[in-house]
Design an enzyme around this catalytic site. Structure first.
Site, PDB file in Angstrom:
ATOM      1  CB  CYS A 288      -1.024   0.166   0.970  1.00 58.62           C
ATOM      2  SG  CYS A 288      -2.782   0.548   0.237  1.00 58.62           S
TER       3      CYS A 288
ATOM      4  CG  HIS B 189      -3.333  -3.543   2.916  1.00 59.29           C
ATOM      5  ND1 HIS B 189      -2.189  -3.429   4.017  1.00 59.29           N
ATOM      6  CD2 HIS B 189      -4.114  -2.256   2.601  1.00 59.29           C
ATOM      7  CE1 HIS B 189      -2.609  -1.588   4.153  1.00 59.29           C
ATOM      8  NE2 HIS B 189      -3.558  -1.339   3.613  1.00 59.29           N
TER       9      HIS B 189
ATOM     10  CD  GLU C 164      -1.193  -6.037   5.058  1.00 55.33           C
ATOM     11  OE1 GLU C 164      -0.811  -6.321   3.937  1.00 55.33           O
ATOM     12  OE2 GLU C 164      -1.414  -5.260   5.352  1.00 55.33           O
TER      13      GLU C 164
END
Ligand code: GLN
Length: 531
Positions: free
Chosen positions: A377, A502, A504
């Protein structure tokens, strides 16, 4: 859902003793026995969502696929239970109250008085029923029982047993028992008081989870049982684990399944938890190669701020039988030596100007020193800024950090759709992307079609594409209409990939994310080459 059983997890004594991990671990144990589990967090905060909460204080803002900005416990739930949760799974007082007040203004109460009981407690119960989507629905209540702001939630879950039948509700209270080192004793008094508080609200728990720093003797459980009216096999001792991923194993072997068995038609055998056992053996594997990953960040005093990124890095390393050593690099003071000292660099997401020059410097260092780099990001945005500056656009910046720059390589796009929030429109939740054929991104994902979660306002300004191309970066994935830049990568480097999303949030301990696996693998390969 019909015939759903509900498990309510509350906490006593103090917060922060792992109620969320306990709730998720109970879910993992049930899943391993073939039970379909759903899970929800109820938070007494008056905030409407976690979007504006300070990450330094509250940790990461976790984003669901449908764009809910939630507390980091939803991340634990997703990782432990391999679920994708939604708005429904995060219930905050502020969200329910603002709806109640809107309904009152709209005249929906037909002149009746609107009260915390029964209206807010009713709304809480409705939200719980709405989120239930399994054979067992687990509900964690944030904070500790007795907190002023949480009273409506405790009352709501008590009333809930009248709504669906007490036999369909299991109450689990998580308490903390301190060890007093001078007298070498575990002190159960605070836990007893906490259990009295809960009973004072009309709830006698079916199970008490006793958190301790060190393993406590069985007599501690017996003492709590005798004072609290809970069956002695309902008191579960749960000492600190070396890793949170051990907690499902501890829960499975703790005897809680006896309590669960009385509650649900599950087998008598203690669950095997094979995949968790394997995971934990990787976590604790010794003599494995270590990869040193520098995380360039500004919130250094609370690791929870980047918890999903850290868990994703660890999961990727464990998957390849490696260990990752996280090296925190302070974005505000970062210098070349800091970047040189690590094997790879990660620039995670972030908002605001503080520390951003250090992050740009990290991206520039990675581009000029062939250092493996993963940008997330803001980590993509600083990479684009670094590449544009390297091509000669010295003032290249994001309009977030310099609204007047002539070279706004990162900017706010006209007409962007999303959630209006302080200072702009946030693109939130899942968005599709298409990788450029033949790119590293395509290779890593094993597909041209990608979906990832987003949380940002600014976008890459493609007017400057030629500039950041000449600085070494190419666009390697876009929105399906080709307008928004979703991925960039550097050519002729070991590994330099950045995403506007994102990733993750979609990494799982048992199934790490390909971008993180790619980073760790490329870093280890580069290391092995120099050994
Ligand atoms: N601050 C940047 C934006 O709003 C990046 C956000 C992030 O990293 N999550 O676009």
């Amino acid at each position: 859902m019909e015939n759903t059983k509900y498990i309510f997890v509350t906490g006593g004594v103090l917060s922060g003793v792992g109620k969320g991990i306990t709730a998720a671990s109970i879910g993992a144990v049930l899943q391993s026995q073939g039970v379909k589990v759903s899970i929800q967090k109820c938070d007494p905060y008056l905030n409407v969502d976690a979007g504006l909460l300070n990450p330094k204080e509250h940790g990461e803002c976790f984003v669901t696929k449908d764009g809910a900005e939630t507390d980091l416990d939803l991340g634990h739930y997703e990782r432990f239970l391999n679920l994708e949760l939604t708005q429904k799974n995060a219930t905050l007082s502020g969200k329910l109250l603002s709806q109640l007040i809107a309904d009152e203004r709209a005249g929906k109460f037909g002149g009746r008085t609107v009260q915390l009981v029964p209206h807010l407690t009713g709304a809480i119960q409705d939200a719980i029923e709405l989120a239930a989507d399994g054979q067992v629905h687990i509900v964690e209540i944030g904070g500790t029982v007795g907190d002023y702001e949480g009273l409506s939630f405790v009352e709501a879950i008590r009333e809930f047993s009248m709504r669906v039948g007490r036999e369909n509700c299991m109450y689990v209270h998580v308490v903390y028992v301190p060890f007093i080192s001078t007298s070498k004793e575990f002190k159960t008094k605070p836990a007893q008081n906490a259990l009295n508080d809960l009973r004072g609200f009309g709830i006698t728990p079916d199970c008490v989870v006793v958190r301790t720093d060190e393993p406590a003797p069985h007599s501690t459980a017996e003492k709590i049982a005798s004072f609290s009216g809970v069956a002695s096999d309902g008191v579960i001792l749960l000492p600190n684990a070396r890793t949170v991923y051990e907690v499902p194993l501890s829960i499975a072997s703790s005897g809680i399944h006896k309590v669960l068995q009385r509650f649900l038609p599950i087998g008598e055998a203690v669950p095997e938890m094979k995949s968790w056992r394997e995971l934990v053996s990787h976590v604790h594997a010794e003599n494995t190669p270590i990869v040193n990953v520098g995380v360039v960040a500004k919130y250094l005093d609370n690791e929870d701020t980047y918890i999903s990124v850290l868990e994703a890095l660890k999961a990727a390393a464990w998957h390849d039988k490696l260990q990752v050593n996280i090296v925190w690099i302070n974005a505000e003071t970062a210098a070349e030596e800091d970047f040189a000292a690590v094997d790879a660099l990660v620039v995670p997401g972030g908002f605001g100007e503080r520390g951003v020059e250090g992050k740009i410097a990290a991206a520039r260092y990675a581009l000029t020193h062939n250092k493996p780099y993963l940008g997330i990001c803001l980590g993509l945005q600083v990479a684009v800024i670094a590449a544009a500056r390297m091509s000669g656009l010295e003032q290249a910046n994001s309009s977030e950090f310099n609204p007047n720059t002539p070279h706004n390589v990162i900017y706010i796009m006209e007409g962007q759709a999303g959630k209006e929030s302080t200072g702009g429109t946030l693109r939130l939740g899942d968005y599709p992307a298409v990788a450029v054929a033949g790119s590293l991104v395509e290779q890593l994902y094993g597909s041209l079609h990608i979906t990832e979660r987003h949380r940002h306002r600014y976008e890459v300004n493609r007017q400057f594409e030629a500039a950041f191309n000449s600085g070494g970066l190419i666009v390697s994935g876009t929105s399906p209409d080709g307008k928004l830049v979703e991925f960039v990568e550097a050519k002729n480097q070991n590994f330099f990939v950045a995403t506007q999303a994102h990733p993750e949030f979609r990494s799982r301990p048992h199934n790490p994310h390909p971008l993180f696996v790619g980073l760790i693998r490329a870093t280890e390969a580069a290391q092995a080459g120099t050994r």
